[in-house]
Motif scaffolding. Structure first.
Motif, PDB file in Angstrom:
ATOM      1  N   GLU A  96       4.295  20.812  -4.299  1.00 54.60           N
ATOM      2  CA  GLU A  96       2.958  20.613  -3.733  1.00 54.60           C
ATOM      3  C   GLU A  96       2.018  19.950  -4.755  1.00 54.60           C
ATOM      4  O   GLU A  96       1.384  18.930  -4.458  1.00 54.60           O
ATOM      5  CB  GLU A  96       2.403  21.977  -3.312  1.00 54.60           C
ATOM      6  CG  GLU A  96       1.010  21.945  -2.749  1.00 54.60           C
ATOM      7  CD  GLU A  96       0.474  23.355  -2.501  1.00 54.60           C
ATOM      8  OE1 GLU A  96       1.154  24.333  -2.886  1.00 54.60           O
ATOM      9  OE2 GLU A  96      -0.605  23.467  -1.938  1.00 54.60           O
ATOM     10  N   GLY A  97       1.969  20.515  -5.958  1.00 54.26           N
ATOM     11  CA  GLY A  97       1.081  19.997  -7.003  1.00 54.26           C
ATOM     12  C   GLY A  97       1.439  18.563  -7.352  1.00 54.26           C
ATOM     13  O   GLY A  97       0.548  17.704  -7.481  1.00 54.26           O
ATOM     14  N   PHE A 117       0.161  12.878  -7.345  1.00 51.73           N
ATOM     15  CA  PHE A 117       0.603  11.488  -7.231  1.00 51.73           C
ATOM     16  C   PHE A 117      -0.271  10.718  -6.234  1.00 51.73           C
ATOM     17  O   PHE A 117      -0.787   9.635  -6.531  1.00 51.73           O
ATOM     18  CB  PHE A 117       2.067  11.424  -6.787  1.00 51.73           C
ATOM     19  CG  PHE A 117       2.524  10.022  -6.487  1.00 51.73           C
ATOM     20  CD1 PHE A 117       2.814   9.141  -7.520  1.00 51.73           C
ATOM     21  CD2 PHE A 117       2.635   9.561  -5.186  1.00 51.73           C
ATOM     22  CE1 PHE A 117       3.211   7.830  -7.248  1.00 51.73           C
ATOM     23  CE2 PHE A 117       3.027   8.262  -4.904  1.00 51.73           C
ATOM     24  CZ  PHE A 117       3.325   7.402  -5.951  1.00 51.73           C
ATOM     25  N   PHE A 118      -0.455  11.294  -5.043  1.00 54.30           N
ATOM     26  CA  PHE A 118      -1.204  10.556  -4.021  1.00 54.30           C
ATOM     27  C   PHE A 118      -2.704  10.515  -4.330  1.00 54.30           C
ATOM     28  O   PHE A 118      -3.377   9.559  -3.947  1.00 54.30           O
ATOM     29  CB  PHE A 118      -0.934  11.141  -2.632  1.00 54.30           C
ATOM     30  CG  PHE A 118       0.427  10.769  -2.115  1.00 54.30           C
ATOM     31  CD1 PHE A 118       0.710   9.462  -1.748  1.00 54.30           C
ATOM     32  CD2 PHE A 118       1.435  11.702  -2.043  1.00 54.30           C
ATOM     33  CE1 PHE A 118       1.976   9.106  -1.306  1.00 54.30           C
ATOM     34  CE2 PHE A 118       2.698  11.363  -1.597  1.00 54.30           C
ATOM     35  CZ  PHE A 118       2.964  10.060  -1.232  1.00 54.30           C
ATOM     36  N   GLN A 119      -3.207  11.528  -5.001  1.00 55.85           N
ATOM     37  CA  GLN A 119      -4.621  11.484  -5.394  1.00 55.85           C
ATOM     38  C   GLN A 119      -4.826  10.366  -6.422  1.00 55.85           C
ATOM     39  O   GLN A 119      -5.839   9.672  -6.411  1.00 55.85           O
ATOM     40  CB  GLN A 119      -5.034  12.846  -5.974  1.00 55.85           C
ATOM     41  CG  GLN A 119      -5.296  13.861  -4.877  1.00 55.85           C
ATOM     42  CD  GLN A 119      -5.383  15.280  -5.390  1.00 55.85           C
ATOM     43  OE1 GLN A 119      -5.153  15.540  -6.571  1.00 55.85           O
ATOM     44  NE2 GLN A 119      -5.690  16.210  -4.507  1.00 55.85           N
ATOM     45  N   TRP A 120      -3.807  10.226  -7.291  1.00 52.47           N
ATOM     46  CA  TRP A 120      -3.873   9.122  -8.263  1.00 52.47           C
ATOM     47  C   TRP A 120      -3.699   7.777  -7.542  1.00 52.47           C
ATOM     48  O   TRP A 120      -4.433   6.829  -7.789  1.00 52.47           O
ATOM     49  CB  TRP A 120      -2.769   9.315  -9.309  1.00 52.47           C
ATOM     50  CG  TRP A 120      -2.499   8.079 -10.110  1.00 52.47           C
ATOM     51  CD1 TRP A 120      -3.223   7.608 -11.158  1.00 52.47           C
ATOM     52  CD2 TRP A 120      -1.426   7.145  -9.906  1.00 52.47           C
ATOM     53  NE1 TRP A 120      -2.678   6.436 -11.628  1.00 52.47           N
ATOM     54  CE2 TRP A 120      -1.580   6.126 -10.872  1.00 52.47           C
ATOM     55  CE3 TRP A 120      -0.365   7.069  -9.008  1.00 52.47           C
ATOM     56  CZ2 TRP A 120      -0.694   5.057 -10.957  1.00 52.47           C
ATOM     57  CZ3 TRP A 120       0.515   6.003  -9.093  1.00 52.47           C
ATOM     58  CH2 TRP A 120       0.347   5.006 -10.061  1.00 52.47           C
ATOM     59  N   ARG A 121      -2.747   7.735  -6.611  1.00 50.04           N
ATOM     60  CA  ARG A 121      -2.427   6.486  -5.932  1.00 50.04           C
ATOM     61  C   ARG A 121      -3.616   5.958  -5.116  1.00 50.04           C
ATOM     62  O   ARG A 121      -3.882   4.767  -5.092  1.00 50.04           O
ATOM     63  CB  ARG A 121      -1.212   6.718  -5.018  1.00 50.04           C
ATOM     64  CG  ARG A 121      -0.828   5.572  -4.109  1.00 50.04           C
ATOM     65  CD  ARG A 121      -0.262   4.408  -4.897  1.00 50.04           C
ATOM     66  NE  ARG A 121       0.068   3.291  -4.033  1.00 50.04           N
ATOM     67  CZ  ARG A 121      -0.817   2.460  -3.516  1.00 50.04           C
ATOM     68  NH1 ARG A 121      -2.100   2.631  -3.757  1.00 50.04           N
ATOM     69  NH2 ARG A 121      -0.418   1.446  -2.745  1.00 50.04           N
ATOM     70  N   VAL A 137      -6.524  16.500  -0.340  1.00 48.51           N
ATOM     71  CA  VAL A 137      -5.329  17.322  -0.560  1.00 48.51           C
ATOM     72  C   VAL A 137      -4.302  16.904   0.489  1.00 48.51           C
ATOM     73  O   VAL A 137      -4.558  17.001   1.678  1.00 48.51           O
ATOM     74  CB  VAL A 137      -5.668  18.822  -0.438  1.00 48.51           C
ATOM     75  CG1 VAL A 137      -4.418  19.668  -0.574  1.00 48.51           C
ATOM     76  CG2 VAL A 137      -6.687  19.207  -1.500  1.00 48.51           C
ATOM     77  N   PHE A 138      -3.174  16.415   0.047  1.00 48.78           N
ATOM     78  CA  PHE A 138      -2.178  15.860   0.977  1.00 48.78           C
ATOM     79  C   PHE A 138      -1.194  16.928   1.449  1.00 48.78           C
ATOM     80  O   PHE A 138      -0.736  16.908   2.577  1.00 48.78           O
ATOM     81  CB  PHE A 138      -1.415  14.722   0.294  1.00 48.78           C
ATOM     82  CG  PHE A 138      -2.252  13.503   0.094  1.00 48.78           C
ATOM     83  CD1 PHE A 138      -2.203  12.471   1.005  1.00 48.78           C
ATOM     84  CD2 PHE A 138      -3.110  13.406  -0.986  1.00 48.78           C
ATOM     85  CE1 PHE A 138      -2.987  11.350   0.833  1.00 48.78           C
ATOM     86  CE2 PHE A 138      -3.902  12.293  -1.166  1.00 48.78           C
ATOM     87  CZ  PHE A 138      -3.839  11.260  -0.258  1.00 48.78           C
ATOM     88  N   VAL A 139      -0.830  17.828   0.546  1.00 44.64           N
ATOM     89  CA  VAL A 139       0.141  18.882   0.900  1.00 44.64           C
ATOM     90  C   VAL A 139      -0.479  20.221   0.549  1.00 44.64           C
ATOM     91  O   VAL A 139      -1.009  20.390  -0.549  1.00 44.64           O
ATOM     92  CB  VAL A 139       1.452  18.711   0.098  1.00 44.64           C
ATOM     93  CG1 VAL A 139       2.448  19.796   0.466  1.00 44.64           C
ATOM     94  CG2 VAL A 139       2.057  17.345   0.328  1.00 44.64           C
ATOM     95  N   ARG A 140      -0.400  21.153   1.500  1.00 43.10           N
ATOM     96  CA  ARG A 140      -0.921  22.493   1.205  1.00 43.10           C
ATOM     97  C   ARG A 140       0.032  23.517   1.808  1.00 43.10           C
ATOM     98  O   ARG A 140       0.238  23.526   3.018  1.00 43.10           O
ATOM     99  CB  ARG A 140      -2.327  22.641   1.787  1.00 43.10           C
ATOM    100  CG  ARG A 140      -2.953  23.978   1.470  1.00 43.10           C
ATOM    101  CD  ARG A 140      -4.397  24.012   1.885  1.00 43.10           C
ATOM    102  NE  ARG A 140      -5.244  23.275   0.967  1.00 43.10           N
ATOM    103  CZ  ARG A 140      -6.445  22.803   1.286  1.00 43.10           C
ATOM    104  NH1 ARG A 140      -6.902  22.959   2.496  1.00 43.10           N
ATOM    105  NH2 ARG A 140      -7.182  22.175   0.394  1.00 43.10           N
ATOM    106  N   VAL A 141       0.632  24.322   0.954  1.00 42.68           N
ATOM    107  CA  VAL A 141       1.543  25.377   1.434  1.00 42.68           C
ATOM    108  C   VAL A 141       0.746  26.680   1.450  1.00 42.68           C
ATOM    109  O   VAL A 141       0.510  27.287   0.414  1.00 42.68           O
ATOM    110  CB  VAL A 141       2.775  25.508   0.523  1.00 42.68           C
ATOM    111  CG1 VAL A 141       3.727  26.571   1.059  1.00 42.68           C
ATOM    112  CG2 VAL A 141       3.493  24.178   0.401  1.00 42.68           C
ATOM    113  N   THR A 142       0.328  27.051   2.633  1.00 46.09           N
ATOM    114  CA  THR A 142      -0.448  28.286   2.756  1.00 46.09           C
ATOM    115  C   THR A 142       0.500  29.445   3.065  1.00 46.09           C
ATOM    116  O   THR A 142       1.642  29.213   3.494  1.00 46.09           O
ATOM    117  CB  THR A 142      -1.470  28.162   3.906  1.00 46.09           C
ATOM    118  OG1 THR A 142      -0.715  27.987   5.115  1.00 46.09           O
ATOM    119  CG2 THR A 142      -2.391  26.981   3.700  1.00 46.09           C
ATOM    120  N   PRO A 143       0.061  30.675   2.849  1.00 45.00           N
ATOM    121  CA  PRO A 143       0.914  31.822   3.200  1.00 45.00           C
ATOM    122  C   PRO A 143       1.361  31.779   4.662  1.00 45.00           C
ATOM    123  O   PRO A 143       2.495  32.137   4.975  1.00 45.00           O
ATOM    124  CB  PRO A 143       0.012  33.029   2.930  1.00 45.00           C
ATOM    125  CG  PRO A 143      -0.945  32.549   1.895  1.00 45.00           C
ATOM    126  CD  PRO A 143      -1.188  31.105   2.179  1.00 45.00           C
TER     127      PRO A 143
END
Lengths: 282, 228
Positions: free
Chosen positions: A224-225, A230-234, A240-246
């Protein structure tokens, strides 16, 4: 003339007043991206114009930098923005030929916390401000909202992935179980009951499915991080592109575990329903 | 007088095949008395292994009766036949069929654990059995670390683990050299001498000659059931 003037000034006993300091330009905020792209710095005075040709430009002083609110709809567009006080903005863009340019408002959009109260709100406003033309805009149909469509697209992809991986998992389990054909044959010949072996296989399937699901969640959390960075830099964004929530992790485990067990049961049942000697023969 | 360990009465076993049913055992009757050492021999495909599987309750006859310890077991369900195999019948196979992930001792312990024998008793019995078959020094070896003869000895120890009344062996020397095969037959003789009923299927006349009783089969029938 200068002598006369000096004399006049001397005669009156007056001292010419010092020239007033130029007024401090109004303060503005600029986006981090604008600051970086134009090599600006805090305290710099810049000229802004509402006209692309640069006419009627006004000077402003950069008082601060802000991070624009990430907007997925503008992904890939560099937000070269500035925030001005409303009065400065009006002065900058108002048409000088229109005396009411800075004083009239054509319409105001109001978003209610409770859309259901729109009618009551309109009645109340009509009473308080007679002459207003009020119109209730229906909430847009979610089906054409870009991100709802994207959500559905993701759902479709995930369904296809789950179905394809289930078939792959089943094929894998069939091969794994077939590799244990001799073991099952021995256990059956020794005298272990089908049910006993079946429970054993079920327990193994449960453990493997749980371990696999937890490993998958762990991998997603670890990646996730990396994905986000990568995409925030790109795209130079704080999105936030990926978020793994509970909740997502729980959903993944709750889908993966029954599927894993089902695959191991389906695969082992094909083996267990055969006779012990049929298993022993190759 | 105790009843025969196993008795087949008019047993027939037919296998349905696409080209038509194949009769492996035809209307066969045989009685194995307690304490016997019997060999079943005959050419390939004569039905000797099928008969052994029926006697060992691995397979069920298409018709006829099978009595184990005087009780008709031909109509028992799978679970009941499994329980019967676990407690009363030991099997030894040509390919040893040891579980590769378990050590020699664990392979011998497995049927005892399934039968509910306590851990201490299992260990003691396993140790005694491996000593009995001459493999006390191979207790913690896995099947891949054993020779063919040693693996077959472990298989025999496993077959004896729950003190079966009947020990069945299907071509037990088929994958062994002659000298090792003779040692294994010697071990069966010792098991028999110690009171266990033994039935061996073999196509080797030399092995059959060492058993007190030989059943000769052809085309699913016993041609000769001579005792010597």
């Amino acid at each position: 003339m200068s002598i006369l003037s000096a004399l006049f000034l001397f005669a009156t006993g007056a001292v010419p007043p010092p020239a007033p300091p130029p007024p401090d330009p109004p303060a503005i905020l600029v986006s981090r991206q604008l600051l970086a792209s134009e090599h600006l710095a805090l305290g710099d005075v810049i000229a802004l114009s509402g006209d692309p040709k640069g006419s009627r430009a006004r000077e402003f002083r950069i008082a601060g930098v802000y991070e624009p609110v990430p907007d997925p709809a503008r992904l890939g567009m560099v937000p070269l923005e500035a925030r001005l006080h409303l009065s400065d903005l009006l002065a900058l863009i108002a048409d000088p030929a229109d005396p009411a340019a800075s004083e009239s408002v054509r319409s105001i959009g109001v978003k209610l916390v409770s859309p259901a109260e729109a009618s009551a709100f309109m009645r109340d406003l009509t009473v308080r401000v007679p002459g207003l033309l009020l119109r209730e805009l229906a909430a847009s149909d979610d089906s054409d909202v870009t991100f709802v469509v994207l959500d559905r697209f993701h759902l479709a992809i995930s369904l296809v992935t789950v179905i394809a991986s289930s078939i792959f998992l089943l094929a894998l389990m069939v091969m794994l179980v077939d590799e244990r054909r001799d073991t099952v044959a021995v256990l059956r010949l020794i005298g272990l009951r089908r049910r006993r072996i079946f429970i054993q296989v079920l327990a193994e399937g449960l453990v493997i499915a749980l371990a696999g699901a937890l490993f998958g969640v762990l991998l997603a959390v670890v990646l996730e991080g990396g994905f986000n960075r990568f995409f925030q830099w790109r795209y130079d964004t704080a999105l936030v592109f990926v978020r793994v929530t509970p909740a997502i992790a729980a959903r993944a485990v709750s889908v993966a575990v029954p599927l894993g067990i089902l695959a191991s049961v389906a695969a082992s049942w094909g083996l267990l329903r055969r006779g012990a000697m049929a298993l022993a023969r190759r | 007088m105790s009843p025969p360990v196993v008795e087949a009465r008019g047993v027939t076993r037919t296998f349905p095949m696409p080209a038509g049913p194949v009769v492996a055992v035809r209307d066969l009757s045989v009685t194995i008395a307690t304490g016997e050492f019997v060999s079943i021999c005959g050419p390939s495909g004569c039905g000797k292994s099928t008969l052994l599987h029926i006697l060992g309750c691995v397979d069920t006859p298409s018709s006829g009766e099978l009595l184990v310890d005087g009780r008709d077991v031909s109509t028992l369900g799978d679970a009941a036949r499994s329980a019967l195999r676990l407690s009363k019948i030991g099997f030894v196979f040509q390919r040893f069929f040891l579980l590769p992930m378990l050590t020699a001792a664990e392979n011998v312990e497995l049927p005892q654990a399934e039968a509910g024998v306590s851990r201490a008793e299992r260990r003691s019995r396993t140790s005694a059995l491996l000593d009995y078959v001459g493999l006390a020094h191979r207790t913690h070896h896995r099947p891949s670390q054993l020779s063919g003869g040693e693996a077959q000895r472990v298989a025999i120890a496993r077959a004896l683990a729950n003190r079966p009344r009947l020990l069945l062996a299907d071509e037990p020397t088929g994958e062994l050299d002659q000298a090792t095969g003779q040692q294994i037959v010697g071990l069966f003789e010792r098991v028999h001498a110690d009171g266990t009923t033994v039935v061996v299927v073999t196509h080797d006349p030399a092995i059959a000659a060492r058993t007190p009783r030989m059943l000769s089969m052809r085309d699913g029938r016993i041609e000769d059931g001579a005792s010597r």
